[in-house]
Design a protein around this motif. Structure first.
Motif, PDB file in Angstrom:
ATOM      1  N   GLU A  15      39.446  41.950  30.811  1.00 31.17           N
ATOM      2  CA  GLU A  15      39.359  41.803  32.266  1.00 31.17           C
ATOM      3  C   GLU A  15      38.113  40.993  32.634  1.00 31.17           C
ATOM      4  O   GLU A  15      38.170  40.089  33.474  1.00 31.17           O
ATOM      5  N   THR A  16      36.992  41.304  31.998  1.00 29.32           N
ATOM      6  CA  THR A  16      35.750  40.571  32.237  1.00 29.32           C
ATOM      7  C   THR A  16      35.936  39.100  31.900  1.00 29.32           C
ATOM      8  O   THR A  16      35.569  38.221  32.682  1.00 29.32           O
ATOM      9  N   GLU A  17      36.518  38.835  30.756  1.00 30.14           N
ATOM     10  CA  GLU A  17      36.758  37.456  30.325  1.00 30.14           C
ATOM     11  C   GLU A  17      37.610  36.699  31.346  1.00 30.14           C
ATOM     12  O   GLU A  17      37.303  35.562  31.698  1.00 30.14           O
ATOM     13  N   LEU A  18      38.639  37.339  31.837  1.00 30.86           N
ATOM     14  CA  LEU A  18      39.529  36.704  32.807  1.00 30.86           C
ATOM     15  C   LEU A  18      38.795  36.414  34.117  1.00 30.86           C
ATOM     16  O   LEU A  18      38.845  35.292  34.629  1.00 30.86           O
ATOM     17  N   GLU A  22      38.029  32.659  35.405  1.00 29.70           N
ATOM     18  CA  GLU A  22      38.646  32.217  36.661  1.00 29.70           C
ATOM     19  C   GLU A  22      37.580  31.680  37.619  1.00 29.70           C
ATOM     20  O   GLU A  22      37.796  30.663  38.281  1.00 29.70           O
ATOM     21  N   ILE A  23      36.435  32.334  37.673  1.00 26.34           N
ATOM     22  CA  ILE A  23      35.339  31.839  38.510  1.00 26.34           C
ATOM     23  C   ILE A  23      34.860  30.486  37.974  1.00 26.34           C
ATOM     24  O   ILE A  23      34.697  29.530  38.738  1.00 26.34           O
ATOM     25  N   ALA A  24      34.656  30.402  36.677  1.00 26.71           N
ATOM     26  CA  ALA A  24      34.148  29.167  36.069  1.00 26.71           C
ATOM     27  C   ALA A  24      35.077  27.979  36.318  1.00 26.71           C
ATOM     28  O   ALA A  24      34.620  26.847  36.444  1.00 26.71           O
ATOM     29  N   TRP A 133      41.247  30.367  27.080  1.00 30.37           N
ATOM     30  CA  TRP A 133      40.483  30.620  28.305  1.00 30.37           C
ATOM     31  C   TRP A 133      40.143  29.335  29.062  1.00 30.37           C
ATOM     32  O   TRP A 133      39.684  29.386  30.176  1.00 30.37           O
ATOM     33  N   HIS A 134      40.357  28.174  28.450  1.00 32.85           N
ATOM     34  CA  HIS A 134      40.155  26.906  29.151  1.00 32.85           C
ATOM     35  C   HIS A 134      41.424  26.405  29.820  1.00 32.85           C
ATOM     36  O   HIS A 134      41.419  25.353  30.447  1.00 32.85           O
TER      37      HIS A 134
END
Length: 143
Positions: A15-18, A22-24, A133-134
């Motif tokens: 969840e943290t990673e997502l 998403e913010i980045a 994640w990219h």
């Protein structure tokens, strides 16, 4: 207090990673991420700060990334988290800061990570990125 099960811990890290990615990538506003972060218990906030500091380290942040990220974060450049991230080399002890500093630290870390990760997506990963994640899909609106 008991430690969360490994499955719960993995789910929370995911969840943290997502949220952070998403913010980045501009798929979630920083303020939405801050609201999510603010709703966490202090121990969870410390876990998130450790995780995001790791992301920033892996993104190979530079002093320029630090200054640009701090400017985007909305946190004063003289605040402890801002000073720490702009040091050469950056300091990463954000999880050990007093809980009153956690939201500022989150804003700074995520903002600096966003700058560094965007640079890396546009250079090293451009056109041939295999990092899941990219390549996040746009966030759909929930009714």
């Amino acid at each position: 207090m008991t430690e969360p099960s490994s499955a719960v811990g993995r789910t929370f890290r995911r969840e943290t990673e997502l949220v952070v990615n998403e913010i980045a990538q501009g798929l979630r506003p920083l303020d939405d991420g801050v609201s999510w972060f603010s709703g966490l218990a202090p121990t969870r906030q410390q876990m998130v700060l450790q995780e995001v500091a790791g992301y920033a380290l892996q993104a190979h942040i530079t002093a320029v990334d630090g200054r640009v990220g701090v400017a985007r974060s909305g946190v004063k450049p003289t605040a402890n988290p801002s000073v720490m991230i702009c040091m050469d080399p950056p300091r990463y002890g954000f999880a050990g800061m007093p809980s009153a500093e956690h939201v500022k630290a989150f804003r700074v870390l995520v903002s600096v990570f966003a700058v560094a990760d965007t640079r890396r997506r546009e250079t090293y990963c451009k056109g041939a990125c295999g990092h899941a994640w990219h390549n996040l899909p746009a966030v759909s609106e929930q009714p």
